[in-house]
Structures are given as C-alpha cells and as structure tokens.
Scaffold this active site. Structure first.
Site, PDB file in Angstrom:
ATOM      1  CG  ASP A 182       0.101   9.300   0.522  1.00  0.00           C
ATOM      2  OD1 ASP A 182       0.006   8.120   0.903  1.00  0.00           O
ATOM      3  OD2 ASP A 182      -0.570  10.231   0.986  1.00  0.00           O
TER       4      ASP A 182
ATOM      5  CG  HIS B  40      -2.056  -0.988   1.065  1.00  0.00           C
ATOM      6  ND1 HIS B  40      -3.323  -0.632   0.689  1.00  0.00           N
ATOM      7  CD2 HIS B  40      -2.077  -2.340   1.199  1.00  0.00           C
ATOM      8  CE1 HIS B  40      -4.086  -1.717   0.613  1.00  0.00           C
ATOM      9  NE2 HIS B  40      -3.354  -2.768   0.923  1.00  0.00           N
TER      10      HIS B  40
END
Ligand code: GDG
Length: 466
Positions: A365, A157
């Site tokens: 991110d 992720h």
C-alpha cells in the site's frame, strides 16, 4: 497567491449530502484544494460513445472543478486496461495479475494526450500544476509538447516497486523518461524514492546531483518523499458529530462484553483481505478462550468491478467469511461480519471509535489512510490498538503500531491476541505517539511541503528540454 491546478484521473469532491466517494486520493485532494482558489481537472466518471472534449465547469464547496467525459474505448483501454490491469498490479508487486496488451498502452497515451489538449487553454502563466498518480504519468510530457513552461509536479500515490519488478513492464524506460518532463516528482516514502533512483542510476545511466536532483535523458528533475496524511482537523470535527456518536453507540451496544476488531478497505487484492480473514480464523482456532470475546467487522465496498481479478477475489472472500462463521459461530454469537456497503465518513469515524483493534494489513500500500483515521478516532483515555502491515507506507511513520507481516497468519493471530490483551498504560503510550504523528503530518502538511518545494524549483525557459 499563485493558482494551483490539480489534475487527477477522477475528480470527485465530497458533496453536501455526505455521499462521499471511497478512495484515499479523492479525500486527500478535496482537503488539499479547499484552501486554494485552485482548479481541479480530470475525468467526470462518465463515458460517451466518442470523445467530445466538452468541458464541464462547476464550483463545489469552494473548489472549482473542470471535468471531461472519456470515450467508451478509453474506459476499456486506459482506465480498466493500462491503469487498472497493467500499472496497478505491477506497482503493487502483482506481476502474476499484470496484463500486457498493446491496445491498453495506446489507450493510455491517447487519454493523456486528450487530457493535455483539453487542459492547455485553462492554464495561465504563473499557475503551478500538480499531477497525481499512475494514470497520468505521461501528462507532463504532453503538456510540454503543447508549449507549457509552468512548473509541473507529479505525485505517485502508490508504491514505486523494486527495480527487478519494474523492469518486467514492457516500455518501462519510456514511462520513466516521461517523469523527467516534471520539475518535481514525489513519493510517499524514502523507500519508494530510493527504488526510483536505483532504476534511474542503474538502468537508465542517470546521475545523482548534489541538490536532491536526478539527471537523465538530458533533463534534471527534483525528487523527494512527502508522506500523505488525513485531514486531522476535519476528522476531529467529524468525531464530535451526532452521526459519529450514534454509530459509536450502536457498535458499542453490539459488542457488550466483547472487543471489536475492525477493518475498512476498498475491495482490492492489494489490501490483503484474504490473508487477513485467514489470520482472524487462526486467532479463533488457536485461542478457544478468546472466541466469544471478539467480533470482527470488515467493511469492504466493492471497487473496479469491471476488472476480472476484482470479481474473483470477491467470490473468494464471500466463501472465506462463510467458512469462518460456519466453523465458529454459535446460536448466540457470530464471530465475523463482512459487509460490502459504502458508509458515510462520519459513520466510519464512529465505527473506528468503538473498536478495540484496527486491523490494517495490506500486502502492499502506497500509504494507507485508514490506519491514520483509526488512530484519529480513538478515545485518548482508553484507546484501541493499531495492527498494521509492515508493507504499508504508513508503517514508516506509525512505528508504535503492532507491525506484522500480512503473509503470515500466525504473526497476524499473535498480534491480534497481543492487541486484545494489552494493558491500558501501554495502549495509551503507543496511541499518544501515533496520534502525535497523525496530527503533525496531516494532509495540509503534505500539500504545503509539496507545493512549497515545487514553487521553489527554477522555472523552465523552454517547454521541451534539449
Ligand atoms: C490510494 C493508495 C494512499 C473506505 N471505505 C469507505 C470509505 N473508505 C475511505 C477510507 C479512506 C479511503 O477510502 C481509502 O484510502 P487508503 O489510503 O486506505 O487507500 P486507497 O483508496 O487505495 O488510496 C493509498 C492513498 O491513495 C492516498 O495517497 O494512502 O496507499 O492506494 O479515506 O476511509 N469512505 C467512505 N465509505 C466507505 O465505506 N465514505
């Protein structure tokens, strides 16, 4: 239908009281599992003095969960240690914050082994197993050691960093080798996939196969990118809720004659909060005419409070927000609201809906779901503008946002000004393209793409590759 077993560090499905956990992974997994008669296995969030291996089974909102507590030293060495002090900063390019401690590495291996031993008896012959994130990279290897031949997939992720960054980690080769015990390894973006491939080809002398597979360490693994999305249908439903409308009305009333700029992030150094505050300060400094026209709201619920770097950044943000208000506030106007509270999801949706600008500027991110939530919350007839960091995985999909380099206060201030003064036809044109992407590439599309790919992989004949 084949049963799906999802494994993640934390198991935290939303509860019926709306008290939801903060974090992109938990939201995505809860949504992904709802339609499967699947099982979600992982840590309960509690610790015990010694590891017991005691399983707690529950059924919540159509999802069966199986959780275990971890031992106190596991919490220090595995969770706060190797996961949050070593891998998290490293994978977000923060080698300056990366801690190397032998006990952390041992804790990481120990917990992965314990997860495998506790999960093993729950696995049935045809189950598909889907393991999530950097906490659990060696879990596939540990399951193989216990004789599991099922198809096992792994999804990361967070970013996979450039080769030069990743090789600063002692034991990097062992970690990558463990990824070859999976059948499928997925990343959010093509860029992360390429960085992983570069490591395998150059550092580990692997070979690229014609069918999207990599061969290395005597094993073959399929590699792909699967951009995660939000639960768009659920979000649309939530936007119509009474709580969302009320919050939207409250925020609209607070900003009469003013434009609301909103940021929502876990309080984490990867999210670029300090740089964002400074960018907003620059906007006010350079544009006296805009000063009374804006209000910036930053919601940042605290996370990982046990890690020093998080305590330190909290102190710096408190000081910065005080400085901005001290410098620019007037008796009847305060430019900046900074809150560390955790809000309900429907309330957040209402806040996004009242904002003219969504300011999402992480330094790094994996994807960033807040950017997508902001887009989903806009009024189609008068939408707000998304200002997005080029270093969020989401920038690869949300190309009609105003993309910025979060390290530059000037770039951020310019983009904010442009967003605040953008005419309605341009706002609508950009938003339509963004919304189309958010709806199409949602969490269901992500889950289906990964699970279908995993289901199509040739099963292993032996648990351990030769
Ligand atoms: C990781 C990766 C990747 C935030 N404040 C509140 C609240 N939130 C929710 C947001 C959003 C989620 O938390 C944050 O998701 P992100 O994707 O932005 O970031 P991470 O938590 O770092 O997630 C990330 C993600 O995994 C999925 O793969 O996108 O790159 O780092 O949903 O709305 N939720 C509530 N109250 C808050 O105050 N209820």
């Amino acid at each position: 239908m084949t049963r799906l077993i999802v494994v993640s560090n934390r198991v935290s499905p939303p509860n019926s009281k709306g008290e939801e956990t903060v974090g992109g992974l938990a939201m995505a997994l809860a949504a992904a599992l709802r339609e499967y008669s699947g099982l979600w296995f992982g840590w309960s969030g509690k610790t015990t003095p010694d590891f017991t291996g005691q399983l707690q089974m529950m059924k919540i909102d159509g999802v069966t969960t199986a959780t275990i507590d971890i031992a106190e030293d596991d919490y220090d060495e595995y969770y706060n240690g190797y996961a949050n002090k070593t891998l998290w900063p490293l994978l977000h390019y923060r080698t300056d914050l990366t801690a190397y401690d032998r006990a952390y590495g041992e804790g990481y291996e120990r917990v992965n082994k314990r997860f495998a031993e506790t999960l093993r008896p729950l696995i049935e012959k045809d189950d598909l197993i889907w393991i999530h994130d950097y906490h659990l990279i060696p879990l596939g290897r540990e399951l193989r050691k216990l004789g599991v031949k099922n198809r096992i997939g792994f999804f990361l992720h967070v970013p996979w960093p450039a080769y030069q960054i990743f090789t600063t980690l002692p034991g990097h080769r062992k970690l990558v080798q463990a990824m070859f015990d999976y059948d499928l390894v997925g990343f959010h973006t093509h860029e992360y996939q390429q960085a992983f491939e570069e490591y395998v080809l150059t550092e580990a002398e692997g070979v690229q196969m014609p069918n999207g597979c990599l061969k290395c360490f005597g094993r073959t693994v399929k590699v792909g990118h699967f951009p995660i999305g939000i639960d768009a249908a659920d979000f649309a439903r939530m936007m119509k809720s009474a709580r969302a409308s009320r919050m939207r009305d409250i925020m609209t009333a607070c900003t009469v004659f003013r434009s609301l700029i909103v940021g929502v992030d876990r309080l984490d150094y990867s999210k670029g909060l300090e740089e964002r505050f400074i960018g907003f300060e620059r906007l006010l400094a350079d544009n006296p005419d805009l000063r009374r026209e804006v209000l910036m709201l930053q919601i940042a619920p605290v996370s990982r409070e046990g890690v020093e770097a998080y305590q330190e950044i909290r102190g710096r943000l408190d000081a910065l927000s005080g400085r901005i208000n001290g410098e620019f506030a007037d008796v009847d106007w305060q430019p900046f609201r900074y809150v560390n509270k955790n809000y309900r999801r429907d309330e957040l949706a209402g806040i996004y809906g009242a904002a003219r600008v969504g300011l999402v500027t992480p330094l790094r991110d994996g994807m960033n779901l807040v950017a997508k939530e902001f887009v989903a919350a806009q009024n189609p007839d008068d939408p707000g503008v998304l200002v997005l960091s080029r270093f969020a995985g989401a920038a690869r999909q949300l190309k009609e946002a105003l993309l910025v380099n979060p390290n530059s206060p000037e770039e951020m201030a310019d983009a904010l000004k442009r967003a605040l003064t953008m005419d309605k036809p341009e706002r609508i044109r950009r938003w339509r393209a963004l919304y189309d992407n958010v709806q199409r590439e949602d969490v269901t599309a992500w889950r289906d793409a990964f699970v279908n790919e995993l289901a199509g992989v040739e099963p292993r004949r032996t648990a351990l590759a030769s």
